[in-house]
Motif scaffolding. Structure first.
Motif, PDB file in Angstrom:
ATOM      1  N   VAL A 123     -13.584  -9.178  -6.252  1.00 53.55           N
ATOM      2  CA  VAL A 123     -13.547  -7.649  -5.664  1.00 53.55           C
ATOM      3  C   VAL A 123     -12.511  -7.730  -4.916  1.00 53.55           C
ATOM      4  O   VAL A 123     -12.542  -8.261  -3.767  1.00 53.55           O
ATOM      5  N   LEU A 124     -11.463  -6.745  -5.141  1.00 55.28           N
ATOM      6  CA  LEU A 124     -10.232  -6.884  -4.144  1.00 55.28           C
ATOM      7  C   LEU A 124      -9.913  -5.363  -3.786  1.00 55.28           C
ATOM      8  O   LEU A 124     -10.336  -4.441  -4.429  1.00 55.28           O
ATOM      9  N   THR A 125      -9.306  -5.265  -2.604  1.00 53.21           N
ATOM     10  CA  THR A 125      -8.665  -3.830  -2.153  1.00 53.21           C
ATOM     11  C   THR A 125      -7.806  -3.355  -3.296  1.00 53.21           C
ATOM     12  O   THR A 125      -7.156  -4.150  -3.912  1.00 53.21           O
ATOM     13  N   ASP A 126      -7.672  -2.101  -3.504  1.00 52.34           N
ATOM     14  CA  ASP A 126      -6.728  -1.519  -4.384  1.00 52.34           C
ATOM     15  C   ASP A 126      -5.361  -1.483  -3.827  1.00 52.34           C
ATOM     16  O   ASP A 126      -5.194  -1.118  -2.694  1.00 52.34           O
ATOM     17  N   SER A 127      -4.282  -2.213  -4.547  1.00 51.45           N
ATOM     18  CA  SER A 127      -2.788  -2.024  -4.047  1.00 51.45           C
ATOM     19  C   SER A 127      -2.204  -0.819  -4.375  1.00 51.45           C
ATOM     20  O   SER A 127      -1.215  -0.290  -3.991  1.00 51.45           O
ATOM     21  N   GLY A 128      -3.001  -0.069  -4.874  1.00 50.06           N
ATOM     22  CA  GLY A 128      -2.280   1.411  -5.144  1.00 50.06           C
ATOM     23  C   GLY A 128      -1.528   1.516  -6.507  1.00 50.06           C
ATOM     24  O   GLY A 128      -1.713   0.364  -7.404  1.00 50.06           O
ATOM     25  N   ASP A 129      -0.977   2.738  -6.797  1.00 54.34           N
ATOM     26  CA  ASP A 129      -0.230   3.019  -7.959  1.00 54.34           C
ATOM     27  C   ASP A 129       1.206   2.734  -8.062  1.00 54.34           C
ATOM     28  O   ASP A 129       1.978   3.537  -8.354  1.00 54.34           O
ATOM     29  N   GLY A 130       1.626   1.511  -6.955  1.00 51.52           N
ATOM     30  CA  GLY A 130       3.167   1.570  -6.816  1.00 51.52           C
ATOM     31  C   GLY A 130       3.504   0.920  -8.323  1.00 51.52           C
ATOM     32  O   GLY A 130       2.937   0.602  -9.091  1.00 51.52           O
ATOM     33  N   ASP A 131       4.861   0.792  -8.398  1.00 48.50           N
ATOM     34  CA  ASP A 131       5.592   0.325  -9.606  1.00 48.50           C
ATOM     35  C   ASP A 131       5.560  -1.274  -9.426  1.00 48.50           C
ATOM     36  O   ASP A 131       5.395  -2.010  -8.500  1.00 48.50           O
ATOM     37  N   THR A 132       5.444  -2.058 -10.674  1.00 51.46           N
ATOM     38  CA  THR A 132       5.690  -3.358 -10.628  1.00 51.46           C
ATOM     39  C   THR A 132       7.090  -3.654 -10.515  1.00 51.46           C
ATOM     40  O   THR A 132       7.901  -2.957 -10.702  1.00 51.46           O
ATOM     41  N   PHE A 133       7.555  -4.804 -10.002  1.00 51.34           N
ATOM     42  CA  PHE A 133       8.756  -5.576  -9.644  1.00 51.34           C
ATOM     43  C   PHE A 133       9.335  -5.640 -10.875  1.00 51.34           C
ATOM     44  O   PHE A 133      10.574  -5.212 -11.178  1.00 51.34           O
ATOM     45  N   ASP A 134       8.640  -5.696 -12.145  1.00 49.66           N
ATOM     46  CA  ASP A 134       9.139  -5.824 -13.413  1.00 49.66           C
ATOM     47  C   ASP A 134      10.106  -4.432 -13.805  1.00 49.66           C
ATOM     48  O   ASP A 134      11.162  -4.483 -14.294  1.00 49.66           O
ATOM     49  N   ASP A 135       9.170  -3.258 -13.513  1.00 48.91           N
ATOM     50  CA  ASP A 135       9.653  -2.077 -13.920  1.00 48.91           C
ATOM     51  C   ASP A 135      10.787  -1.630 -13.134  1.00 48.91           C
ATOM     52  O   ASP A 135      11.652  -1.071 -13.763  1.00 48.91           O
ATOM     53  N   LEU A 136      10.692  -1.858 -12.014  1.00 51.15           N
ATOM     54  CA  LEU A 136      11.756  -1.729 -10.875  1.00 51.15           C
ATOM     55  C   LEU A 136      13.160  -2.376 -11.321  1.00 51.15           C
ATOM     56  O   LEU A 136      14.148  -1.591 -11.396  1.00 51.15           O
ATOM     57  N   LEU A 137      12.977  -3.595 -11.722  1.00 49.44           N
ATOM     58  CA  LEU A 137      14.150  -4.238 -12.032  1.00 49.44           C
ATOM     59  C   LEU A 137      14.843  -3.763 -13.436  1.00 49.44           C
ATOM     60  O   LEU A 137      16.160  -3.902 -13.720  1.00 49.44           O
ATOM     61  N   ARG A 138      14.018  -3.451 -14.348  1.00 54.00           N
ATOM     62  CA  ARG A 138      14.478  -3.001 -15.736  1.00 54.00           C
ATOM     63  C   ARG A 138      15.135  -1.510 -15.583  1.00 54.00           C
ATOM     64  O   ARG A 138      15.916  -1.314 -16.492  1.00 54.00           O
ATOM     65  N   HIS A 139      14.657  -0.771 -14.816  1.00 54.90           N
ATOM     66  CA  HIS A 139      15.089   0.809 -14.843  1.00 54.90           C
ATOM     67  C   HIS A 139      15.827   1.233 -13.633  1.00 54.90           C
ATOM     68  O   HIS A 139      15.964   2.247 -13.650  1.00 54.90           O
ATOM     69  N   ARG A 140      16.125   0.487 -12.759  1.00 55.49           N
ATOM     70  CA  ARG A 140      16.897   0.980 -11.746  1.00 55.49           C
ATOM     71  C   ARG A 140      18.379   0.373 -11.805  1.00 55.49           C
ATOM     72  O   ARG A 140      18.696  -0.628 -12.355  1.00 55.49           O
TER      73      ARG A 140
END
Length: 419
Positions: A123-140
């Motif tokens: 059980v972990l704390t939630d890192s939130g709804d940020g973008d994955t690095f994959d999405d960022l590299l693909r679409h920026r």
């Protein structure tokens, strides 16, 4: 292959029964209640994209004075039947326990709130709804990608600088877990050794496939093996970085610590420059992006390791790590898992015939290939082409030899459109 049971006094049936989301939530509520006090309740459960066979859930936490988080992430990793894979859970728990001790400014990922080794749930704390690095590299666009890679270099550098010299603390946590689970201790040692086996097997796969590996490359591959276990520039590394397990929100979070350990930090740098081996990207890291990434990393670590500012020395270290990644990727794709690599190494890889490797290394002229074969070959191409470009920019005597060798492998596996 039958997995070795994990024994921590819990009911044995929990080791063989695959839990559904409702059962995972029930276990997590009990874990949080025992850990934090009160009667913890989770609701509004949603399933997230998992890693491999893992089930990953996000759940809201009912208001409670005992637990401050508004939401948590539940990760359930069922047994796969592969002994070395199943032993990875202890490593991940030890890694999270270690990073929990770091200050929030340099902590590389979420906080471990609770775990159950027998039921294979953390059980972990939630890192939130940020973008994955994959999405960022693909679409920026180009400039945005450069900034993204600059931030990644800084985040890795801060983690490396903050954890350098703290290896004993990590090893103490890991040893404590292994003492509680002696049936896994030997597997854990085999798992660590398997990384070196994978590098060695990769060299022999190339030779068996008809590609001569120069003496200089073999020497650097051996050096890569050495740097997996010894070296001066060591820090906590996630090691098996993957862009879909890097979350960028208010800060950069690295997820999945199944291979985390203290190793030469050049392996993390090389993993990014290689375009994340075993992850096929539509837009590999360019030379300019690699320079920006490395420079931002150096700015964070140079006080700890002044030699990081020695460009030739750093270039050589990263080249060595790139060779390690390239060779081990061949092995993992050929044998399917590290257990397969270990088993095959015991049977003498170099005694096998070249025709046993047709899917991996046959020339593009021998098409057609299946879709799976094309994906594997594209991954090899990206990794060896990145090695070729990086080595070609180096000034050590062996770098031209490495570049020419990597170019030969890339040409062998390239699709006609990638040449």
């Amino acid at each position: 292959m039958v997995s070795t049971p994990l024994n921590d006094g819990m009911a044995k049936e929990s080791r063989t029964t695959v839990l559904n989301p409702t059962e995972i939530v029930d276990v997590a509520e009990d874990l949080l209640s025992n850990r934090c006090g009160g009667s913890q309740e989770l609701h509004d459960v949603e399933q997230l994209t998992g890693s491999g066979a893992a089930t990953v859930l996000r759940a809201r936490v009912a208001p409670s004075p005992f637990l401050q988080q508004r939401s948590v992430v539940l990760k359930y990793i069922p047994e796969t039947g592969d002994k070395l894979d199943d032993a990875a859970l202890l490593r991940e728990v030890a890694a999270y326990q270690f990073t929990n001790s770091l200050s929030e400014e340099v902590r590389p990922g979420p906080v471990l709130l609770a775990h159950d080794i027998a039921k294979r749930i953390i059980v972990l704390t939630d890192s939130g709804d940020g973008d994955t690095f994959d999405d960022l590299l693909r679409h920026r666009g180009t400039e945005e990608r450069r900034e993204i890679l600059r931030n990644l270099g800084s985040s890795l550098g801060r983690m490396h600088a903050a954890t350098a010299g703290k290896e004993q603390a990590f090893e103490t946590l890991l040893a404590r877990l292994l003492r509680n689970h002696p049936e896994i201790a030997e597997l854990h040692e085999q798992r660590d050794e398997s990384l070196g086996f994978a590098v060695t097997a990769g060299v022999e796969i190339l030779e068996a496939g008809g590609i001569s590996v120069p003496r200089e490359v073999r020497t650097l591959a051996d050096e890569s093996n050495t740097r997996l276990t010894v070296g001066r520039a060591r820090a906590f590394t996630p090691f098996d970085l993957s862009p879909d397990n890097i979350i960028v929100s208010d800060k950069t979070h690295f997820l999945d610590y199944e291979w985390a350990a203290f190793r030469d930090v050049a392996f993390d740098i090389a993993c990014v420059i290689a375009g994340f081996p075993q992850f096929v990207s539509t837009r590999p890291i360019t030379d300019d992006e690699a320079v920006i990434f490395i420079e931002s990393w150096v700015e964070e670590v140079s006080d700890i390791w002044p030699n990081a500012r020695n460009e030739d020395m750093l270039h050589s270290r990263i080249t060595i790590a790139l060779i390690g990644w390239a060779m081990s990727s061949l092995s993992l794709m050929r044998y399917g898992s590290l257990s397969g690599v270990v088993a095959q190494t015991a049977r003498a890889v170099d005694a096998q015939k070249a025709e046993e490797y047709p899917s991996l290394l046959r020339p593009a002229s021998e098409a057609p290939f299946t879709q799976d074969e094309l994906l594997v070959r594209r991954d090899f191409y990206e990794t060896f082409e990145a090695l070729q470009r990086f080595a070609a920019a180096g000034r050590a005597p062996e770098h031209p030899v490495v570049a020419a060798f990597a170019a030969e492998v890339a040409a062998r596996v390239a699709e006609p459109g990638l040449k």
